[in-house]
Design a protein around this motif. Structure first.
Motif, mmCIF file in Angstrom:
data_model
loop_
_atom_site.group_PDB
_atom_site.id
_atom_site.type_symbol
_atom_site.label_atom_id
_atom_site.label_comp_id
_atom_site.label_asym_id
_atom_site.label_seq_id
_atom_site.Cartn_x
_atom_site.Cartn_y
_atom_site.Cartn_z
ATOM 1 N N UNK A 1 1.570 44.373 -51.879
ATOM 2 C CA UNK A 1 2.844 43.713 -52.185
ATOM 3 C C UNK A 1 4.016 44.630 -51.833
ATOM 4 N N UNK A 2 3.916 45.912 -52.171
ATOM 5 C CA UNK A 2 4.993 46.851 -51.812
ATOM 6 C C UNK A 2 5.121 47.008 -50.304
ATOM 7 N N UNK A 3 3.997 46.952 -49.596
ATOM 8 C CA UNK A 3 4.046 47.045 -48.136
ATOM 9 C C UNK A 3 4.778 45.828 -47.548
ATOM 10 N N UNK A 4 4.540 44.652 -48.120
ATOM 11 C CA UNK A 4 5.235 43.441 -47.653
ATOM 12 C C UNK A 4 6.734 43.551 -47.940
ATOM 13 N N UNK A 5 7.108 44.050 -49.117
ATOM 14 C CA UNK A 5 8.513 44.211 -49.459
ATOM 15 C C UNK A 5 9.194 45.206 -48.519
ATOM 16 N N UNK B 1 8.244 46.231 -45.358
ATOM 17 C CA UNK B 1 8.282 45.841 -43.947
ATOM 18 C C UNK B 1 8.949 44.487 -43.733
ATOM 19 N N UNK B 2 8.893 43.628 -44.746
ATOM 20 C CA UNK B 2 9.455 42.296 -44.582
ATOM 21 C C UNK B 2 8.597 41.397 -43.721
ATOM 22 N N UNK B 3 7.333 41.770 -43.517
ATOM 23 C CA UNK B 3 6.416 40.976 -42.700
ATOM 24 C C UNK B 3 5.175 40.631 -43.528
ATOM 25 N N UNK B 4 4.679 39.422 -43.410
ATOM 26 C CA UNK B 4 3.476 39.049 -44.167
ATOM 27 C C UNK B 4 2.214 39.642 -43.551
ATOM 28 N N UNK B 5 1.217 39.882 -44.407
ATOM 29 C CA UNK B 5 -0.100 40.335 -43.941
ATOM 30 C C UNK B 5 -0.900 39.126 -43.482
ATOM 31 N N UNK B 6 -1.509 39.232 -42.289
ATOM 32 C CA UNK B 6 -2.232 38.086 -41.753
ATOM 33 C C UNK B 6 -3.487 37.788 -42.558
ATOM 34 N N UNK B 7 -4.173 38.809 -43.030
ATOM 35 C CA UNK B 7 -5.446 38.623 -43.741
ATOM 36 C C UNK B 7 -5.376 39.264 -45.122
ATOM 37 N N UNK B 8 -6.231 38.769 -45.983
ATOM 38 C CA UNK B 8 -6.419 39.335 -47.322
ATOM 39 C C UNK B 8 -7.692 40.165 -47.324
ATOM 40 N N UNK B 9 -7.559 41.432 -47.746
ATOM 41 C CA UNK B 9 -8.713 42.333 -47.776
ATOM 42 C C UNK B 9 -9.342 42.285 -49.162
ATOM 43 N N UNK C 1 7.102 32.766 -48.283
ATOM 44 C CA UNK C 1 7.964 32.336 -49.381
ATOM 45 C C UNK C 1 8.431 33.533 -50.193
ATOM 46 N N UNK C 2 7.558 34.498 -50.401
ATOM 47 C CA UNK C 2 7.928 35.704 -51.136
ATOM 48 C C UNK C 2 8.988 36.506 -50.404
ATOM 49 N N UNK C 3 8.849 36.602 -49.099
ATOM 50 C CA UNK C 3 9.836 37.360 -48.319
ATOM 51 C C UNK C 3 11.196 36.662 -48.344
ATOM 52 N N UNK C 4 11.183 35.352 -48.212
ATOM 53 C CA UNK C 4 12.439 34.601 -48.259
ATOM 54 C C UNK C 4 13.097 34.729 -49.628
ATOM 55 N N UNK C 5 12.304 34.636 -50.661
ATOM 56 C CA UNK C 5 12.842 34.793 -52.015
ATOM 57 C C UNK C 5 13.391 36.188 -52.220
ATOM 58 N N UNK C 6 12.734 37.180 -51.638
ATOM 59 C CA UNK C 6 13.198 38.561 -51.756
ATOM 60 C C UNK C 6 14.574 38.733 -51.119
ATOM 61 N N UNK C 7 14.744 38.154 -49.932
ATOM 62 C CA UNK C 7 16.048 38.279 -49.258
ATOM 63 C C UNK C 7 17.136 37.537 -50.019
#
Length: 428
Positions: free
Chosen positions: A223-227, A229-237, A154-160
């Motif tokens: 969050x900056x890495x997601x912005x 690359x435009x790809x979600x992270x599979x896991x939360x560290x 949802x964040x990536x879609x909103x970003x675009x």
């Protein structure tokens, strides 16, 4: 003839009585004083003085009798036989020493727990045993969460979408600034108010999606890495919030976790607490900031210095003790939680009037000492006692400095006094 002789006898008797009365008047003190100083008092004053004067010495004798202290007398041979010893009452500096047992505890101010705010499954466990030392920011575990993955999408879609709306809302001159060689284009249509509103809404939606990720403990770097690359992270560290030792580990590889479920407890053992018990009657002497010496059987011959940080406000109903807290640095990590320690607190009480504790006889209702009066005489005297410190006791009332009290075999003197019915005078 008979009548004349009888009359002569009567005259002789009257003359003799008169002489007798005159002699009595000359012998009286009142007549003598009046004759000498010409200040003779009337007979009524003399009689009144005779009545009142005898009472004065009688009342004085009664006061002396009431003020006279009772004494028990013992011969020198008996004193030597029973081994009577005396000690002089004096002002001395008192120091009370409180000795107790403490227990090393973790500093509660440096405890941290690690949990998750989302539902998911542990895919990878970086810290897999209890007791391991971790540094601040070190990864602990990775969690897969479908809910978190959907939020990132949802964040990536909103970003675009926000990017497109922002480009539409910009004026054309701003897009072609710095390109003078471009041929002039036809006059564009002005930006509508609807496009500006959509652009603002897009920016607000993007900020809300970014804040939602922050609230789920996703770092700014992620969050900056997601912005980018435009790809979600599979896991939360999950990262360690502090440096310390893992004291509890509930996380297991592959287990399902729920929001708020505790996974790790981490404790910084650089400083530790020592919690000690203080008896109820010792509490008035204990104050925050007092120094204390600490020893451990783990370190024979070594002493640690600390001070009282806190006195807990409650008392245990079972042991009738209160707890005090001391802080101790642990730079080398040699001290371990749950170790037992010996705590010694020395308290200076100043100068007090003291006698040996053995000089006091406790009758149950009062405390009695025997004061030496000289020549084998001893006076029983009630006293009011104060602080008791290692074989000595403070005297608040009853005796003065310089007097001597019996410190040994005083119970034998007390027995003699009881047989003779001698009791001490009660204090007012």
């Amino acid at each position: 003839m008979k009548q004349r002789s009888l009359f002569i006898i009567i005259l002789v008797i009257c003359f003799a009585v008169g002489l007798f009365l005159i002699g009595e008047n000359f012998a009286s003190p009142a007549f003598a004083q009046g004759h000498a100083g010409h200040t003779a008092q009337p007979p009524a004053a003399v009689e009144k003085q005779k009545v009142t004067n005898p009472q004065a010495p009688q009342s004085a004798s009664e006061e002396e009798a009431t003020e006279e202290a009772p004494q028990v007398e013992i011969s020198p041979e008996q004193l030597q036989l029973i081994g009577v010893k005396t000690v002089k009452v004096a002002l001395k500096s008192l120091q009370k020493v409180i000795r107790t047992v403490g227990r090393i505890e973790v500093d509660e101010r440096k405890l941290a727990t690690v949990n998750t705010k989302i539902e998911g499954w542990i895919e990878k466990l970086h810290v897999d045993y209890t007791g391991r030392y971790v540094k601040k920011g070190e990864p602990l575990a990775e969690i897969y969460s479908p809910e978190l993955l959907a939020t990132q999408q949802e964040f990536i879609s909103t970003l675009k979408w926000a990017g497109r709306q922002t480009d539409k809302a910009q004026p054309p001159d701003a897009a072609h600034s710095g390109h003078d060689h471009t041929p002039p284009a036809p006059a564009p249509e002005p930006v509508s108010e609807l496009q500006k509103i959509l652009a603002k809404d897009a920016v607000a939606a993007l900020d809300a999606a970014r804040e939602r990720l922050r609230l789920w403990d996703i770092s700014e770097t992620q969050i900056k890495h997601i912005e980018h690359t435009g790809k979600p992270a599979r896991t939360l560290t999950l990262y360690s919030p502090v440096s310390g030792f893992v004291t509890q580990k509930m996380a297991i590889q592959g287990m399902r976790v729920m929001p708020g479920e505790k996974l790790f407890d981490i404790a910084d053992l650089a400083t530790l607490w020592i919690v000690a018990d203080i008896y109820e009657y010792e509490l008035p002497f204990v104050k925050v900031g007092q120094p204390a010496r600490i020893t451990l059987s783990y370190f024979p011959g070594r002493q640690f210095s600390s001070q009282i940080d806190y006195i807990y406000p409650t008392i245990s109903a079972d042991t009738r003790t209160a707890k005090i807290r001391l802080t101790l640095p642990n730079p080398g990590g040699q001290l371990k939680p749950q170790m037992f320690t010996n705590v010694e607190i020395r308290i200076n009480l100043g100068k007090k009037l003291v006698i040996p504790e053995s000089a006091v006889i406790d009758t149950g209702t009062s405390q009695v000492v025997y004061v030496e009066k000289g020549e084998g005489a001893f006076e029983p005297r009630e006293v009011v006692l104060g602080i008791r410190v290692e074989g000595a006791v403070e005297v608040l009332q009853g005796i003065k400095a310089g007097e001597k009290v019996v410190s040994s075999a005083n119970f034998l003197i007390d027995s003699e006094a009881q047989l003779k019915g001698i009791k001490p005078l009660r204090q007012p």
